[in-house]
Motif scaffolding. Structure first.
Motif: not given
Length: 229
Positions: A133-143
């Motif tokens: 995660x980036x700086x504690x923010x939930x991080x998701x990938x979009x395909x």
């Protein structure tokens, strides 16, 4: 690489992504859903996200650039992966991925601010492990960034693929995605897995003719497609 559904798109469907640099695209809407769907509004903020451990095309000639994501304000979360984000999350980072002419995943070649700030829509994404995660923010990938967020990226091409009945609203599309089974359940017992979706379509025939419900329902008749294939 985490498995994603790679339904081949007909040539006409390429018109749903007029800004795509080539015809190779992933199908955003399939009759199963294994991770996170969300309604969110894009901010102007971007963040250096890294690749999160994803495997992608690193061949000579593939763009060698940093991997960025865009910060989104979350309105609503759903899907099997949503519980791992936790209640009260009001921002996430969405990282778009592109595809080479050979349909290999590669780093996104356009602006890190890939959604116009202030645009609100539906996204389908895959949650990264917490350590990525980036700086504690939930991080998701979009395909499927050429087709998402819904409805902005598909509206102009609807007439070309015979979707004359138009679009669901963002909220209606979210509810349809909520009805979809996980791929494992779809593979094991398709009739049982699809029962909630088909019951909805019988109860709402007019909505079932609208995209993306129409595309999802149509794809249920195309046979099983291995999302890792």
């Amino acid at each position: 690489m985490i498995g994603i559904h790679t339904l081949p798109l007909a040539a006409a469907l390429a018109s749903l992504a007029p800004d795509a640099p080539h015809a190779c695209m992933m199908a955003a809407f399939a009759p199963w859903h294994d991770d996170v769907h969300l309604i969110a509004t894009a901010t102007a903020d971007t963040a250096l996200a890294g690749d999160g451990g994803r495997e992608y095309d690193r061949s000579p000639g593939a763009a060698d650039r940093a991997v960025f994501g865009q910060v989104m304000r979350v309105e609503r979360l759903g899907g099997p992966g949503a519980d791992s984000i936790g209640e009260g999350a009001d921002r996430v980072v969405l990282v778009p991925w592109g595809y080479s002419a050979e349909c290999r995943m590669e780093r996104w070649g356009q602006s890190a601010r890939w959604v116009q700030p202030g645009e609100r829509g539906l996204f389908l994404a895959f949650l990264r492990p917490r350590a990525a995660w980036v700086d504690g923010l939930p991080t998701l990938d979009v395909f499927e960034p050429y087709q998402l967020p819904f409805p902005q990226r598909v509206r102009e091409g609807l007439a070309d693929v015979g979707e004359a009945d138009g679009l669901l609203t963002v909220e209606q599309a979210f509810e349809v995605i909520e009805l979809l089974p996980r791929f494992s359940a779809y593979r094991e017992n398709r009739p049982a897995a699809l029962r909630p979706l088909l019951q909805w379509s019988r109860a709402h025939p007019e909505l079932a003719r609208r995209y993306p419900a129409s595309e999802i329902l149509r794809s249920t008749d195309h046979g099983l497609v291995d999302p890792d294939g």
